[in-house]
Design a protein around this motif. Structure first.
Motif, PDB file in Angstrom:
ATOM      1  N   SER A 193      38.182  53.182  29.872  1.00 36.96           N
ATOM      2  CA  SER A 193      36.852  52.643  29.564  1.00 36.96           C
ATOM      3  C   SER A 193      36.345  51.779  30.717  1.00 36.96           C
ATOM      4  N   GLN A 194      37.231  50.955  31.275  1.00 38.17           N
ATOM      5  CA  GLN A 194      36.848  50.121  32.420  1.00 38.17           C
ATOM      6  C   GLN A 194      36.497  50.984  33.630  1.00 38.17           C
ATOM      7  N   GLN A 230      33.192  52.615  33.144  1.00 35.32           N
ATOM      8  CA  GLN A 230      32.091  51.674  33.352  1.00 35.32           C
ATOM      9  C   GLN A 230      31.791  51.518  34.839  1.00 35.32           C
ATOM     10  N   SER A 265      28.343  52.607  36.703  1.00 31.11           N
ATOM     11  CA  SER A 265      27.590  51.653  37.528  1.00 31.11           C
ATOM     12  C   SER A 265      27.290  52.225  38.908  1.00 31.11           C
TER      13      SER A 265
END
Length: 541
Positions: free
Chosen positions: A490-491, A494, A498
């Motif tokens: 998930s990180q 992200q 971005s």
């Protein structure tokens, strides 16, 4: 040269460049929610200037150098690696949760409870051996225990077959994705060789590789024409550099059956259970020399033309470190282990009870626990077929309770010895695949009707609790890894969004910027038109 018409051309290049930038922003906004899409950016470059004597270099406008997609290749590698690990433990978690439902421990209806009830009923029978009801309770509690074992063994077998079916489907998906990547390689090559960048095709291919990483781990290399080669360990699954060929396909061993002349292997080539079903006959020595060949094993085979056949020598081991393929392969082996551990428990209990009940197969005595066909051969008994002798089921008086098999009715010493068997420390683990060793090390005292504690032996209850503990630890580990991997991926996702994701606010701001630039270039042309009008129409002779 310089002049009004040269400036016209400069403004024209500016308008065309801004128009393309607006088109690119529009494309980004349109694909803001498209899975796998990477935002694109127009790179501007000043056109070659020319030298004006006494002045220097004079600009001639702007050109579009490239339209590139914003992507971090290193981040892609990280995400695919972590996705492979996540896929592995998600597959394990899915099956282990079902295994826990099969064992259902602790519970009032679990195997441990029914086993305790069986020993308790033998204890009660020893107190009143002449009581027919007590004998019936022993029979019914023992049947409940064996039926429970049979049912668990069958459920594990069904779950194992289901896991193999899922493995076949997952393999079919992997081979299908490889074919799609192969097709995109061809399309990308045709565009790249013209000096263009096929951004959308590259996005589609990256999305497919992301999906493939959920299934298996692999390495990617790319040639100068944008074609990728996909390898696993030392096996080339897709050779993009040399003809863009798929010469091998991932396959699954569905079933291995013993025959009179050897073994029959059912192979599902490419995971296709309809077109790719192949049956091979091999000898015992061939199977022994290929220890990786087990039910649910992942192998690779040469991709053959329709009508052709493969031989046993064509089957090679396919090593997968991570991904759903590894998860399902591991869990199939674990399911087999759980079945074998239950088999060991069933044989150990059958051996111990029968030894005491028949006084080591004394003539005229019948075994209490039997396998299919009422066989008392301990090698033929397993958790899937263990039951109570049909003769005893018809007549409970055949349950021996006294020390003297033909002695007084009130003698319950033999029933008590069987009840106390629950505390005996036998080599239960050896009853899985070293039965002869297990029986030899299980020393029985005929006079006392007890087994001596074996070195390294364990009680039946402790042995079963160890199985449950192992299952609990495996499930807990899978749950923890899934949770950790979900947080990690998930990180990473992200970070990817971005960098590569489309921001509507940013694109709208870019649109305004490009619009203003377009209008400014148009204003330049309008100004030049006025200048020309002055030059042509207002400069009379």
């Amino acid at each position: 040269m310089t002049g009004i018409f040269s400036t016209f051309n400069t403004a024209k290049t500016g308008m065309f460049a801004q128009q393309q930038a607006i088109s690119t922003s529009s494309h980004n906004i349109a694909n803001a929610n498209t899975q796998g899409y990477s935002r694109q950016r127009v790179n501007f470059q000043a056109t070659p200037a020319f030298c004006l004597n006494g002045v220097g270099m004079v600009g001639t406008g702007v050109d579009i150098q490239s339209i590139e997609r914003i992507r971090d290749a290193y981040l892609d590698i990280q995400i695919r690696y972590e996705t492979s690990i996540s896929g592995q433990y998600q597959a394990r978690q899915e099956i282990l949760e079902q295994v826990e439902m099969i064992f259902m421990e602790p519970s009032d209806t679990g195997l441990n409870t029914t086993m305790s009830a069986m020993w308790d009923s033998w204890q009660e029978l020893s107190k009143s051996p002449e009581n027919s009801t007590a004998r019936t309770i022993v029979l019914e509690n023992s049947l409940t225990f064996t039926n429970n074992l049979n049912h668990m063994h069958q459920q594990l077998e069904t779950l194992k077959n289901d896991s193999i079916n899922i493995l076949e489907k997952t393999t079919l998906d992997a081979n299908s994705i490889l074919k799609q990547i192969q097709s995109l390689n061809d399309q990308i090559f045709k565009v790249t060789i013209k000096g263009q960048i096929p951004n959308d095709l590259l996005d589609q291919r990256d999305l497919l590789m992301d999906q493939l990483s959920q299934i298996m781990d692999f390495t990617v290399t790319e040639d100068e024409f944008g074609r990728v080669s996909i390898e696993n360990e030392e096996i080339t699954l897709l050779d993009g550099k040399n003809g863009n060929n798929i010469s091998n396909e991932i396959s699954i061993v569905r079933e291995i059956k013993q025959t009179d002349t050897g073994y029959t292997i059912t192979l599902v080539r490419g995971g296709d259970s309809i077109q790719g079903l192949t049956t091979l006959s091999i000898g015992e020595e061939d199977l022994a020399s290929h220890s990786f060949l087990q039910e649910g094993a992942i192998v690779y085979t040469p991709k053959i033309q329709e009508g052709s056949e493969i031989s046993f020598s064509d089957i090679k081991e396919f090593t997968v470190a991570h991904g759903e393929l590894r998860g399902y392969q591991d869990i199939i082996k674990e399911l087999t282990d759980y079945q074998e551990q239950l088999d060991g428990l069933a044989r150990a209990i059958a051996y111990g009870v029968n030894m005491i009940h028949t006084n080591n197969n004394e003539e005229g005595c019948i075994a209490f626990f039997v396998g299919a066909g009422d066989t008392s051969d301990i090698n033929q008994i397993n958790a899937g077929n263990i039951t109570i002798n049909s003769a005893i089921q018809k007549d409970v008086r055949l349950i021996y309770t006294g020390k003297d098999l033909n002695g007084l009715e009130g003698d319950g010493e033999r029933a008590l010895a069987i009840a106390q068997l629950r505390n005996a420390r036998l080599p239960v683990q050896d009853f899985i695949d070293e039965i002869d060793k297990a029986t030899e090390s299980s020393l029985y005292d005929f006079d006392e009707m007890i087994f001596e504690d074996s070195p390294g032996g364990t009680t039946f209850e402790t042995y079963y609790k160890d199985i449950i503990a192992k299952l609990g630890i495996s499930t807990q580990q899978a749950n923890r890894m899934v949770e950790n991997q979900n947080a990690l991926t998930s990180q990473l996702m992200q970070r990817k969004y971005s960098i590569s994701g489309v921001s509507i606010d940013e694109e709208v701001a870019n649109l305004i910027q490009y619009q203003h630039a377009y209008q400014a270039n148009a204003k330049v042309i309008s100004t030049l038109a006025t200048m020309l009008d002055t030059l042509i129409n207002r400069m009379g002779v």
